[in-house]
Enzyme design. Structure first.
Site, PDB file in Angstrom:
ATOM      1  N   ASN A  38       0.689  -1.227   0.033  1.00 55.48           N
ATOM      2  CA  ASN A  38       0.243   0.015  -0.094  1.00 55.48           C
ATOM      3  C   ASN A  38       0.952   1.075  -0.241  1.00 55.48           C
ATOM      4  OD1 ASN A  38      -2.684   1.013   0.003  1.00 55.48           O
ATOM      5  ND2 ASN A  38      -3.427   0.791   1.981  1.00 55.48           N
ATOM      6  N   HIS A 123     -15.065  -3.959  10.293  1.00 59.70           N
ATOM      7  CA  HIS A 123     -14.709  -2.846  11.505  1.00 59.70           C
ATOM      8  C   HIS A 123     -15.836  -2.077  11.037  1.00 59.70           C
ATOM      9  CE1 HIS A 123     -10.152  -2.405   9.374  1.00 59.70           C
ATOM     10  NE2 HIS A 123     -10.992  -4.201   9.585  1.00 59.70           N
ATOM     11  N   ARG A 148     -15.005  -5.046  15.423  1.00 62.39           N
ATOM     12  CA  ARG A 148     -13.282  -4.119  15.351  1.00 62.39           C
ATOM     13  C   ARG A 148     -14.450  -2.737  15.715  1.00 62.39           C
ATOM     14  NH1 ARG A 148      -8.045  -1.522  12.347  1.00 62.39           N
ATOM     15  NH2 ARG A 148      -9.844   0.166  11.412  1.00 62.39           N
ATOM     16  N   TYR A 160      -8.516   8.384  12.709  1.00 66.14           N
ATOM     17  CA  TYR A 160      -7.758   6.812  12.411  1.00 66.14           C
ATOM     18  C   TYR A 160      -8.895   5.417  12.602  1.00 66.14           C
ATOM     19  CZ  TYR A 160      -7.030   1.777  11.967  1.00 66.14           C
ATOM     20  OH  TYR A 160      -6.692   0.290  11.052  1.00 66.14           O
ATOM     21  N   ASP A 212      -8.318  -0.930  17.739  1.00 72.81           N
ATOM     22  CA  ASP A 212      -6.849  -0.739  17.139  1.00 72.81           C
ATOM     23  C   ASP A 212      -6.212   0.206  17.381  1.00 72.81           C
ATOM     24  OD1 ASP A 212      -4.713  -0.916  15.314  1.00 72.81           O
ATOM     25  OD2 ASP A 212      -5.310  -0.749  13.401  1.00 72.81           O
ATOM     26  N   HIS A 214      -3.326   1.506  16.173  1.00 75.16           N
ATOM     27  CA  HIS A 214      -1.941   2.365  15.060  1.00 75.16           C
ATOM     28  C   HIS A 214      -0.904   2.602  15.832  1.00 75.16           C
ATOM     29  CE1 HIS A 214      -2.161   2.231  11.143  1.00 75.16           C
ATOM     30  NE2 HIS A 214      -2.729   0.952  10.808  1.00 75.16           N
ATOM     31  N   GLU A 238      -5.026  -4.417  19.757  1.00 76.21           N
ATOM     32  CA  GLU A 238      -4.262  -4.003  18.087  1.00 76.21           C
ATOM     33  C   GLU A 238      -3.035  -3.387  18.064  1.00 76.21           C
ATOM     34  OE1 GLU A 238      -5.743  -4.315  14.500  1.00 76.21           O
ATOM     35  OE2 GLU A 238      -5.147  -4.050  13.307  1.00 76.21           O
ATOM     36  N   GLU A 264       1.246  -6.827  11.669  1.00 75.22           N
ATOM     37  CA  GLU A 264       0.405  -6.691   9.941  1.00 75.22           C
ATOM     38  C   GLU A 264       2.112  -5.755   9.012  1.00 75.22           C
ATOM     39  OE1 GLU A 264      -2.967  -4.641  11.082  1.00 75.22           O
ATOM     40  OE2 GLU A 264      -2.466  -2.205  10.343  1.00 75.22           O
ATOM     41  N   ARG A 285      -0.117 -10.859  13.559  1.00 72.70           N
ATOM     42  CA  ARG A 285      -1.306 -10.904  12.161  1.00 72.70           C
ATOM     43  C   ARG A 285      -0.617 -10.618  10.866  1.00 72.70           C
ATOM     44  NH1 ARG A 285      -5.045  -7.938  11.798  1.00 72.70           N
ATOM     45  NH2 ARG A 285      -4.934  -6.425  11.398  1.00 72.70           N
ATOM     46  N   HIS A 314      -3.530 -10.127   8.745  1.00 74.14           N
ATOM     47  CA  HIS A 314      -3.715  -9.292   8.354  1.00 74.14           C
ATOM     48  C   HIS A 314      -4.802  -9.278   7.190  1.00 74.14           C
ATOM     49  CE1 HIS A 314      -2.229  -4.891   6.561  1.00 74.14           C
ATOM     50  NE2 HIS A 314      -3.573  -4.863   6.827  1.00 74.14           N
ATOM     51  N   ASP A 318      -6.485  -3.741   1.472  1.00 75.45           N
ATOM     52  CA  ASP A 318      -5.409  -3.624   0.568  1.00 75.45           C
ATOM     53  C   ASP A 318      -4.050  -5.086   0.263  1.00 75.45           C
ATOM     54  OD1 ASP A 318      -4.756  -2.196   3.098  1.00 75.45           O
ATOM     55  OD2 ASP A 318      -2.692  -2.624   2.882  1.00 75.45           O
ATOM     56  N   GLU A 341      -9.141 -11.166  10.286  1.00 73.80           N
ATOM     57  CA  GLU A 341      -9.901  -9.477   9.520  1.00 73.80           C
ATOM     58  C   GLU A 341     -10.754  -9.329   8.671  1.00 73.80           C
ATOM     59  OE1 GLU A 341      -6.830  -6.907   8.879  1.00 73.80           O
ATOM     60  OE2 GLU A 341      -8.407  -5.138   9.368  1.00 73.80           O
ATOM     61  N   TRP A 404       2.070   6.704  12.314  1.00 74.53           N
ATOM     62  CA  TRP A 404       0.367   6.722  11.609  1.00 74.53           C
ATOM     63  C   TRP A 404      -0.330   5.245  12.095  1.00 74.53           C
ATOM     64  CZ3 TRP A 404      -2.149   4.084   7.862  1.00 74.53           C
ATOM     65  CH2 TRP A 404      -3.509   4.199   7.685  1.00 74.53           C
TER      66      TRP A 404
HETATM   67  C1  CS2 Z   1      -4.855  -2.055   9.583  1.00 74.09           C
HETATM   68  C2  CS2 Z   1      -4.942  -1.609   8.492  1.00 74.09           C
HETATM   69  O1  CS2 Z   1      -6.526  -3.250   9.274  1.00 74.09           O
HETATM   70  C3  CS2 Z   1      -6.237  -3.041   9.736  1.00 74.09           C
HETATM   71  O2  CS2 Z   1      -5.671  -3.563  10.551  1.00 74.09           O
HETATM   72  O3  CS2 Z   1      -4.758  -0.984  10.483  1.00 74.09           O
HETATM   73  O4  CS2 Z   1      -6.141  -0.262   7.848  1.00 74.09           O
HETATM   74  C4  CS2 Z   1      -3.767  -0.395   7.432  1.00 74.09           C
HETATM   75  O5  CS2 Z   1      -3.466   0.776   8.146  1.00 74.09           O
HETATM   76  C5  CS2 Z   1      -3.131  -1.167   6.343  1.00 74.09           C
HETATM   77  O6  CS2 Z   1      -4.100  -2.176   5.858  1.00 74.09           O
HETATM   78  C6  CS2 Z   1      -2.214  -0.332   5.780  1.00 74.09           C
HETATM   79  O7  CS2 Z   1      -2.234  -0.956   4.091  1.00 74.09           O
HETATM   80 MG    MG Z   2      -4.167  -2.245  12.673  1.00 77.17          MG
END
Ligand code: CS2
Ligand code: MG
Length: 404
Positions: A38, A123, A148, A160, A212, A214, A238, A264, A285, A314, A318, A341, A404
């Protein structure tokens, strides 16, 4: 003996950007691999086109392990997301070919199914609590049995994981530079426990909930969040700390019983060696797409099993349908599967990639078509050209770049 005859790299913007490797053998068998990284898609496309494809032509497609070692050890420069995503794509395409030749769904070559299906989590998100509750209800109606939960932090623009007004969440945005967002850890830590307690109160004690963070917290911030969430009873919390610092999780782990998940963005067994061997998480993950394909993920999951850590692979948008199919074949077969996920792909993605995997009653199943069970429709893919897109860059109030 059949040989690999061609190795093509296809880049599409169908729904979002995806890179796919297509291998064809001299006896006409085709295998697909997901090479999508990504926001850095073209780096992997070039790695494959310029440095890997010429080495694959003429090789025996049946020698998957040897090809993996040849590309990994043979490059001298090991690991890293670009290299490992490229190796993953080759590996998955070779497993696809092997399973198609055998006339079996890939999971049969990995030991057969260990379960009826792979439980998936959805999600849900909202700009405020009522919108979040609606989103959770909608996903429960779709059949999901684990959710989630992310919500906008008051005072923080573009939190996020929060979808814009009911639309599907997609963090990458098209353009020539990343969007910049602002972050306030204090505001998040004041808000997140109250938000998650409110969700638990509304939906009762039995619904598996995930959240999450992040990568944004320090070890002590993460430890205090994990502790305050114990009464919520999350299925997992997470990415509490930046993942490359494996030992940062020690303080979190020793401070709280909230289950943790991470990985991930990790791309090799070495990146999670300490996390697994010290049992610092409950779920790992890593994805088939970014951590060396089926061949390497199997090793990581076997190491995880030794330490009682389960797979929570994950599955964001993407990860292409090719990558998701590969993940599901492995998830169905391994003994230590935990949860998968699931972020459904856009309609244009579904048009470009026909797939045998299904979602029913909250479970994903890879299906029983030979190989991965995914076909790429080149014409549908070509209708949507690649356009540069980036993940956001995150800054603190004073302008400092943050995770991020
Ligand atoms: C994330 C993703 O799926 C998740 O838990 O953290 O949305 C992640 O930000 C993206 O896959 C980034 O490419
Ligand atoms: Mg994540």
């Amino acid at each position: 003996m059949p040989a690999i005859e061609s190795a093509e790299v296809l880049v599409t913007g169908a729904g979002r950007n995806f890179v796919t490797l297509r291998l064809r053998t001299s006896d006409g068998v085709v295998g697909l691999g997901d090479a999508t990284l990504n926001g850095r898609e073209l780096a992997v496309a070039s790695y494959l086109r310029d440095h890997v494809a010429p080495l694959l032509v003429g090789r025996d497609p049946a020698r998957i392990e040897d090809t993996w070692q040849y590309l990994y050890r043979g490059a001298y420069w090991r690991r890293g997301p670009v290299t490992m995503t490229a190796i993953s794509a080759v590996d998955v395409a070779l497993w696809d070919i092997k399973a198609r030749v055998a006339g079996l769904p890939l999971y049969q070559l990995l030991g057969g199914s260990s379960r009826l299906g792979c439980r998936a989590y959805a999600h849900a998100s909202g700009r405020d609590l009522p919108e979040l509750f609606d989103s959770i209800r909608r996903h429960l109606e779709l059949g999901y049995r684990a959710i989630r939960v992310q919500a906008a932090v008051p005072g923080v623009e573009a939190t996020y994981g929060v979808a814009p007004g009911g639309a599907p969440y997609e963090p990458a945005t098209r353009g020539t530079a990343p969007v910049e967002s602002r972050w306030d850890t204090g505001a998040y830590l004041r808000f997140a426990p109250a938000m998650l307690h409110a969700v638990r109160e509304e939906f009762g004690p039995a619904l598996p909930l995930l959240h999450d963070a992040h990568h944004r917290l320090s070890p002590s911030e993460a430890a205090s969040l994990a502790r305050s969430l114990e009464p919520v009873g999350l299925l997992w919390l997470e990415d509490v700390t930046p993942v490359e610092d494996q030992t940062a999780l020690r303080l979190v782990r020793s401070s709280s019983t909230t289950p943790l998940a991470i990985g991930e963005t990790l791309n090799s067994i070495w990146d999670c060696q300490v996390i697994l061997a010290e049992r610092l998480v409950d779920y790992i993950r890593v994805s088939v797409t970014h951590a060396g394909g089926i061949t390497h993920l199997r090793r990581i999951m076997a190491l995880a099993e030794l330490y009682g850590v389960r797979a929570g692979m994950h599955g964001a948008t993407d990860i292409s349908p090719v990558g998701l199919a590969a993940t599901l074949h492995l998830a169905l077969a391994i003994p230590n599967f935990g949860i998968q996920e699931h972020m459904p792909h856009a309609p244009a993605t579904e048009d470009a990639f026909a797939h045998a995997y299904t979602f029913e009653n909250g479970d994903l199943h890879p299906g029983d078509a030979p190989g991965l069970g995914v076909e790429l429709d080149e014409v549908a893919a070509a209708r949507h050209p690649y356009a540069a897109a980036y993940l956001p860059v995150n800054r603190l109030a004073d302008g400092t770049v943050h995770d991020w």
